[in-house]
Design a protein around this motif. Structure first.
Motif, PDB file in Angstrom:
ATOM      1  N   ASP A 272       0.813  -1.209   0.000  1.00  0.00           N
ATOM      2  CA  ASP A 272       0.000   0.000   0.000  1.00  0.00           C
ATOM      3  C   ASP A 272       0.854   1.271   0.000  1.00  0.00           C
ATOM      4  OD1 ASP A 272       0.990  -0.293   2.552  1.00  0.00           O
ATOM      5  OD2 ASP A 272      -0.824   0.448   3.535  1.00  0.00           O
ATOM      6  N   SER A 273       2.133   1.135  -0.400  1.00  0.00           N
ATOM      7  CA  SER A 273       3.025   2.300  -0.412  1.00  0.00           C
ATOM      8  C   SER A 273       2.709   3.254  -1.551  1.00  0.00           C
ATOM      9  CB  SER A 273       4.486   1.840  -0.512  1.00  0.00           C
ATOM     10  OG  SER A 273       4.711   1.124  -1.727  1.00  0.00           O
ATOM     11  N   ASP A 274       2.078   2.755  -2.607  1.00  0.00           N
ATOM     12  CA  ASP A 274       1.720   3.599  -3.752  1.00  0.00           C
ATOM     13  C   ASP A 274       0.210   3.502  -3.971  1.00  0.00           C
ATOM     14  OD1 ASP A 274       1.385   4.975  -6.109  1.00  0.00           O
ATOM     15  OD2 ASP A 274       3.003   3.946  -7.184  1.00  0.00           O
ATOM     16  N   PRO A 275      -0.553   4.524  -3.585  1.00  0.00           N
ATOM     17  CA  PRO A 275      -2.015   4.466  -3.722  1.00  0.00           C
ATOM     18  C   PRO A 275      -2.489   4.398  -5.167  1.00  0.00           C
ATOM     19  CG  PRO A 275      -1.303   6.670  -3.096  1.00  0.00           C
ATOM     20  CD  PRO A 275      -0.093   5.796  -2.994  1.00  0.00           C
ATOM     21  N   ARG A 276      -1.608   4.678  -6.113  1.00  0.00           N
ATOM     22  CA  ARG A 276      -1.996   4.612  -7.527  1.00  0.00           C
ATOM     23  C   ARG A 276      -2.129   3.171  -8.021  1.00  0.00           C
ATOM     24  NH1 ARG A 276       2.813   8.068  -9.954  1.00  0.00           N
ATOM     25  NH2 ARG A 276       3.861   6.598  -8.524  1.00  0.00           N
ATOM     26  N   LEU A 277      -1.519   2.240  -7.309  1.00  0.00           N
ATOM     27  CA  LEU A 277      -1.566   0.841  -7.721  1.00  0.00           C
ATOM     28  C   LEU A 277      -2.902   0.216  -7.325  1.00  0.00           C
ATOM     29  CD1 LEU A 277       2.020  -0.392  -6.755  1.00  0.00           C
ATOM     30  CD2 LEU A 277       1.176   0.229  -9.030  1.00  0.00           C
ATOM     31  N   LYS A 278      -3.590  -0.318  -8.308  1.00  0.00           N
ATOM     32  CA  LYS A 278      -4.857  -0.991  -8.068  1.00  0.00           C
ATOM     33  C   LYS A 278      -4.663  -2.503  -8.149  1.00  0.00           C
ATOM     34  CE  LYS A 278      -6.769   3.055  -7.891  1.00  0.00           C
ATOM     35  NZ  LYS A 278      -7.150   3.621  -6.566  1.00  0.00           N
ATOM     36  N   ALA A 279      -5.572  -3.232  -7.530  1.00  0.00           N
ATOM     37  CA  ALA A 279      -5.504  -4.694  -7.580  1.00  0.00           C
ATOM     38  C   ALA A 279      -5.709  -5.178  -9.020  1.00  0.00           C
ATOM     39  CB  ALA A 279      -6.578  -5.296  -6.672  1.00  0.00           C
ATOM     40  N   PRO A 280      -4.942  -6.185  -9.449  1.00  0.00           N
ATOM     41  CA  PRO A 280      -3.968  -6.979  -8.689  1.00  0.00           C
ATOM     42  C   PRO A 280      -2.532  -6.435  -8.731  1.00  0.00           C
ATOM     43  CG  PRO A 280      -4.342  -7.981 -10.829  1.00  0.00           C
ATOM     44  CD  PRO A 280      -5.232  -6.767 -10.779  1.00  0.00           C
ATOM     45  N   GLN A 281      -2.325  -5.233  -9.341  1.00  0.00           N
ATOM     46  CA  GLN A 281      -0.966  -4.700  -9.455  1.00  0.00           C
ATOM     47  C   GLN A 281      -0.354  -4.332  -8.102  1.00  0.00           C
ATOM     48  OE1 GLN A 281      -3.455  -3.618 -11.616  1.00  0.00           O
ATOM     49  NE2 GLN A 281      -2.671  -4.947 -13.262  1.00  0.00           N
ATOM     50  N   CYS A 282      -1.171  -4.208  -7.064  1.00  0.00           N
ATOM     51  CA  CYS A 282      -0.656  -3.848  -5.736  1.00  0.00           C
ATOM     52  C   CYS A 282      -0.330  -5.066  -4.882  1.00  0.00           C
ATOM     53  CB  CYS A 282      -1.676  -2.966  -5.006  1.00  0.00           C
ATOM     54  SG  CYS A 282      -3.270  -3.778  -4.747  1.00  0.00           S
ATOM     55  N   TYR A 283      -0.583  -6.267  -5.397  1.00  0.00           N
ATOM     56  CA  TYR A 283      -0.354  -7.464  -4.586  1.00  0.00           C
ATOM     57  C   TYR A 283       1.101  -7.921  -4.652  1.00  0.00           C
ATOM     58  CZ  TYR A 283      -5.458  -7.850  -4.376  1.00  0.00           C
ATOM     59  OH  TYR A 283      -6.776  -7.605  -4.166  1.00  0.00           O
ATOM     60  N   VAL A 284       1.516  -8.615  -3.610  1.00  0.00           N
ATOM     61  CA  VAL A 284       2.876  -9.133  -3.510  1.00  0.00           C
ATOM     62  C   VAL A 284       2.818 -10.609  -3.133  1.00  0.00           C
ATOM     63  CG1 VAL A 284       5.121  -8.945  -2.359  1.00  0.00           C
ATOM     64  CG2 VAL A 284       3.772  -6.875  -2.798  1.00  0.00           C
ATOM     65  N   GLU A 285       3.609 -11.417  -3.790  1.00  0.00           N
ATOM     66  CA  GLU A 285       3.722 -12.839  -3.473  1.00  0.00           C
ATOM     67  C   GLU A 285       4.959 -13.045  -2.599  1.00  0.00           C
ATOM     68  OE1 GLU A 285       2.465 -16.745  -3.446  1.00  0.00           O
ATOM     69  OE2 GLU A 285       1.461 -15.116  -4.518  1.00  0.00           O
ATOM     70  N   LEU A 286       4.837 -13.867  -1.561  1.00  0.00           N
ATOM     71  CA  LEU A 286       5.944 -14.143  -0.649  1.00  0.00           C
ATOM     72  C   LEU A 286       6.364 -15.608  -0.786  1.00  0.00           C
ATOM     73  CD1 LEU A 286       4.655 -12.270   2.534  1.00  0.00           C
ATOM     74  CD2 LEU A 286       6.144 -11.381   0.731  1.00  0.00           C
ATOM     75  N   LYS A 287       7.664 -15.831  -0.900  1.00  0.00           N
ATOM     76  CA  LYS A 287       8.194 -17.187  -1.085  1.00  0.00           C
ATOM     77  C   LYS A 287       9.432 -17.394  -0.218  1.00  0.00           C
ATOM     78  CE  LYS A 287       5.408 -18.633  -4.365  1.00  0.00           C
ATOM     79  NZ  LYS A 287       4.469 -19.761  -4.091  1.00  0.00           N
ATOM     80  N   THR A 288       9.725 -18.648   0.070  1.00  0.00           N
ATOM     81  CA  THR A 288      10.975 -18.993   0.737  1.00  0.00           C
ATOM     82  C   THR A 288      11.703 -20.042  -0.084  1.00  0.00           C
ATOM     83  OG1 THR A 288       9.956 -20.744   2.077  1.00  0.00           O
ATOM     84  CG2 THR A 288      10.046 -18.529   3.036  1.00  0.00           C
ATOM     85  N   SER A 289      13.026 -20.065   0.068  1.00  0.00           N
ATOM     86  CA  SER A 289      13.839 -21.050  -0.634  1.00  0.00           C
ATOM     87  C   SER A 289      15.139 -21.234   0.124  1.00  0.00           C
ATOM     88  CB  SER A 289      14.121 -20.595  -2.072  1.00  0.00           C
ATOM     89  OG  SER A 289      14.775 -21.618  -2.805  1.00  0.00           O
ATOM     90  N   ARG A 290      15.761 -22.348  -0.116  1.00  0.00           N
ATOM     91  CA  ARG A 290      17.051 -22.620   0.534  1.00  0.00           C
ATOM     92  C   ARG A 290      18.118 -21.701  -0.030  1.00  0.00           C
ATOM     93  NH1 ARG A 290      21.317 -26.543  -0.213  1.00  0.00           N
ATOM     94  NH2 ARG A 290      22.190 -27.243   1.779  1.00  0.00           N
ATOM     95  N   GLU A 291      19.014 -21.267   0.823  1.00  0.00           N
ATOM     96  CA  GLU A 291      20.100 -20.402   0.387  1.00  0.00           C
ATOM     97  C   GLU A 291      20.929 -21.097  -0.688  1.00  0.00           C
ATOM     98  OE1 GLU A 291      23.187 -17.328   2.623  1.00  0.00           O
ATOM     99  OE2 GLU A 291      22.631 -19.216   3.577  1.00  0.00           O
TER     100      GLU A 291
END
Length: 420
Positions: A272-291
């Motif tokens: 939500d840092s940029d109010p100009r971004l509308k869904a789905p452009q404002c969404y973020v995917e979170l992932k994990t992986s081994r180093e």
């Protein structure tokens, strides 16, 4: 309608993705009745009874990028701790990225005492999407630009309805070499509903997961807890309970060549840092992986993991992925952001690696194959499409309710609403 959905009989209820049209059109899927053509394999001695199959080899789909329309969010829903659906965004969380370059996030914290895991034995199929449709059925005629009442033959004016995860599996199939799949398809009122069926191998692996595998799965949810706040401007609460029953899902509409698609997928968080971004452009995917410690590990990461990350975010138009890289003790020691539309640049120079155009062209061919095979409009009939690594896609037809997945409450409500 912000309340939870009632399934009783009394309830009523421009973009970066634009590409030139592909050479892979429906007319190119020539399903010939010959033993030598890999698009059709006869399992009997009688040519007239030849069963049609769809090839999966990547080379066949290595053509221009197909037309994939910029996904548009048409709605959302939330699932609470009891998996009850609400027609709102109450479960949406907000991304708070750590400022420390060495975040030191312990993904094992809370596994033993602050973890409520969703019951994997309960197969929800398309139920949540169908509940959302009944609450938002009035939106569908508007999506086609037509304000006339939809005909019973195609009430939703949509070709396919499914989960984002099912489409992700289809996109990555040409490069998958370990996990097969089963997809059940039913045509009802002109729309194809597609729901995954757990394979025997997948069930066996799920039931035989080791403690380490369970802990790694938990770590992905724990990572989300470290980076997500419950409200804009808030702070994450890593001391809280991780409850995988809760979810926020977006519903998007798009088009792949001649196929209109409505699908839903779980969203990790919103930027939500940029109010100009509308869904789905404002969404973020979170992932994990081994180093990553070696060039070989990096190649495997590019070849096997990034394709799934890309497909999962590309389909709904999620522009960014934040990955946490963990050490062997389950501690995230570094973070890295990936732009979805640039991920393929990381692999394009690697030999025999995946190509986005192949994935999309194959998906287009599969959807055309489904429409060629499934012609009968009957919510009780299921066509089961099957694929195993190294083989072509085949299908079987079931009319004995073994794999029926469109519930009576949905059929009744659709019929009642159409009649009223």
């Amino acid at each position: 309608m912000d309340g939870q959905f009632n399934t009783s009989r009394e309830s009523s209820s421009r973009g970066d993705f634009k590409r030139k049209a592909s050479d892979t059109q429906e007319s190119e899927i020539k399903l010939l009745r010959t033993d030598t053509d890999k698009q059709c394999i006869s399992h009997t001695n009688n040519e007239d009874n030849c069963e049609l199959v769809l090839p999966v080899q990547p080379d066949y789909y290595d053509k221009n990028f197909p037309d994939y329309r910029q996904p548009v969010e048409i709605g959302c829903f939330s699932l609470d701790s009891r998996r009850h659906l609400y027609n709102d965004a109450r479960q949406l969380r907000y991304c708070v990225k750590p400022t420390n370059k060495n975040p030191n996030l312990n993904l094992r914290d809370g596994y033993k005492d602050r973890y409520i895991k969703r019951n994997d034995n309960i197969k929800e199929k398309l139920d949540h999407i169908l509940k959302w449709i009944l609450l938002n059925k009035h939106k569908f005629p508007m999506l086609s630009g037509d304000d006339k009442p939809p005909a019973l033959s195609n009430q939703l004016r949509t070709d396919f309805i499914t989960w984002r995860g099912h489409l992700t599996k289809i996109l990555t199939t040409p490069y998958e070499n370990r996990e097969g799949w089963l997809l059940a398809v039913t045509r009802f009122n002109g729309t194809y509903y597609m729901s995954e069926v757990e394979t025997e191998e997948a069930r066996r692996q799920r039931e035989q997961r080791t403690e380490m595998q369970e802990e790694l799965m938990y770590g992905g949810y724990k990572f989300e807890q470290y980076l997500c706040a419950d409200k804009p401007g808030g702070n994450p609460n890593p001391e809280g309970v991780v409850n995988t029953n809760e979810a926020f899902c977006c519903v998007v509409r798009t088009r792949l060549n001649g196929h209109s698609l409505v699908f839903s997928g779980e969203v990790d968080c919103k930027d939500d840092s940029d109010p100009r971004l509308k869904a789905p452009q404002c969404y973020v995917e979170l992932k994990t992986s081994r180093e990553i410690y070696s060039p070989n590990q990096e190649r495997n990461f590019h070849r096997f993991k990034l394709i799934k990350w890309w497909a999962q975010s590309f389909l709904p138009g999620v522009p960014r992925i934040i990955a946490g890289f963990r050490d062997d003790n389950g501690v995230v020691v570094s973070l890295q952001s990936f732009e979805t539309m640039k991920i393929h640049h990381l692999v394009k120079n690697e030999r025999n690696c995946w190509k986005p155009a192949v994935c999309l062209n194959f998906c287009n061919a599969f959807l055309s194959f489904v429409r060629k095979i499934v012609t009968r409009d009957d919510h009780r009939m299921v066509t089961l499409f099957s694929w195993e690594p190294g083989k072509d896609i085949s299908y079987t037809v079931h009319t004995d309710h073994t794999h029926t997945f469109i519930p009576d409450w949905y059929v009744d409500n659709m019929t009642l609403q159409e009649g009223s």
